[in-house]
Motif scaffolding. Sequence first.
Motif, PDB file in Angstrom:
ATOM      1  N   THR A  73       1.023  -1.093  -0.100  1.00 45.48           N
ATOM      2  CA  THR A  73       0.219   0.153  -0.080  1.00 45.48           C
ATOM      3  C   THR A  73       1.016   1.391  -0.016  1.00 45.48           C
ATOM      4  O   THR A  73       1.787   1.261   0.393  1.00 45.48           O
ATOM      5  N   ASN A 109      -3.310   0.548  -3.535  1.00 42.75           N
ATOM      6  CA  ASN A 109      -3.129  -0.961  -3.247  1.00 42.75           C
ATOM      7  C   ASN A 109      -3.112  -1.785  -4.250  1.00 42.75           C
ATOM      8  O   ASN A 109      -3.491  -1.735  -5.236  1.00 42.75           O
ATOM      9  N   ARG A 129     -16.168   0.604   3.995  1.00 42.02           N
ATOM     10  CA  ARG A 129     -15.008   0.345   3.272  1.00 42.02           C
ATOM     11  C   ARG A 129     -15.159   0.195   1.002  1.00 42.02           C
ATOM     12  O   ARG A 129     -15.733  -0.765   0.573  1.00 42.02           O
ATOM     13  N   CYS A 130     -14.217   0.404   1.108  1.00 39.93           N
ATOM     14  CA  CYS A 130     -15.003   1.280  -0.621  1.00 39.93           C
ATOM     15  C   CYS A 130     -13.237   0.666  -1.050  1.00 39.93           C
ATOM     16  O   CYS A 130     -12.603   1.278  -1.031  1.00 39.93           O
ATOM     17  N   HIS A 131     -13.475   0.491  -2.480  1.00 39.55           N
ATOM     18  CA  HIS A 131     -12.899  -0.392  -4.026  1.00 39.55           C
ATOM     19  C   HIS A 131     -13.042   0.467  -5.082  1.00 39.55           C
ATOM     20  O   HIS A 131     -14.366   0.730  -6.123  1.00 39.55           O
ATOM     21  N   TRP A 154     -14.027  -6.602  -9.445  1.00 44.62           N
ATOM     22  CA  TRP A 154     -13.530  -5.095  -9.519  1.00 44.62           C
ATOM     23  C   TRP A 154     -13.966  -4.575 -11.518  1.00 44.62           C
ATOM     24  O   TRP A 154     -14.129  -5.291 -12.067  1.00 44.62           O
ATOM     25  N   ASP A 164     -16.748  -3.978   6.104  1.00 40.18           N
ATOM     26  CA  ASP A 164     -15.396  -4.615   6.418  1.00 40.18           C
ATOM     27  C   ASP A 164     -15.949  -5.955   7.535  1.00 40.18           C
ATOM     28  O   ASP A 164     -14.788  -6.367   7.622  1.00 40.18           O
ATOM     29  N   ILE A 180      -6.276  -0.722  -7.150  1.00 41.82           N
ATOM     30  CA  ILE A 180      -7.372  -0.086  -6.058  1.00 41.82           C
ATOM     31  C   ILE A 180      -6.972   1.149  -5.414  1.00 41.82           C
ATOM     32  O   ILE A 180      -5.854   1.653  -4.755  1.00 41.82           O
ATOM     33  N   LEU A 182      -8.139   2.461  -2.029  1.00 42.66           N
ATOM     34  CA  LEU A 182      -9.305   2.123  -1.264  1.00 42.66           C
ATOM     35  C   LEU A 182      -9.053   2.698   0.532  1.00 42.66           C
ATOM     36  O   LEU A 182      -8.279   3.416   0.477  1.00 42.66           O
TER      37      LEU A 182
END
Length: 246
Positions: A73, A109, A129-131, A154, A164, A180, A182
């Motif tokens: 990350t 990430n 949690r968002c991707h 995705w 999460d 992604i 995140l």
Amino acid sequence: MDKSKLFYSFITRDGYKGNAPDFFDPKNFKWTKEVENNWHAIKLELDQIINSGKELTPYFDKDIVSKKNSWKTIPFSAWGVLFKKNRKLAPITTKTLDKIPGIVSASFNKLSAQSEIKEHFGDTDGIIRCHLGLVIPGELPEVGFQVNDKSVSWEEGKLLIFCDAHKHKAWNNAHDERYILLFDVIRPEYLHKKKIICAKVLASLFLQSVSTKIPIMRKLPMPIQLILFNIATASAYVLKPLRNLF
């Protein structure tokens, strides 16, 4: 378990039994459209960081990945703690995210090719949690993400939003890396508890990190672990604002 009570994985070790949905519809949040509209600019900042040679940081829990250092990350914030040098590397990304009410964490990430993030559950159900897909080298079944029993792909430029706290895992069996953006957002009904949620999760992450270096901590009686958790929570609550001044 009291389903109206916030879940913290450090306290409830046997997993989440609350009633939050596995996935959330992005259309239910006002800020999702702007994030998706800016995805090209966000990806360009990711490309610039990668091309600059900046090293990504491996996730601290080595047991959660199938291949060493396969999940890395570049953090911009973590539960309210700001990484100011990294934020300067991605001004459009951070400016876009800063507009979101309740934003507490964000990072680029990377998941390496031919690797997996094993099934686990997160620290709290107080956030979504968002991707945001940036570089996605394939789709199901080769590349994907699973929450409980539901698997999804995705998509580049699209948000995937989930709880999460539920058991989830990710895999990339393609030959290229997956990237992604995140980020974590406090759920609207818990915005008034933002500071304590962040403090408790920071305390949990700190103690988890310490226990990877001092494994005997995991064998301490639960009452002692909870005392350490409460001390760490109080410390995080006080010290985080001071940390962000520098």
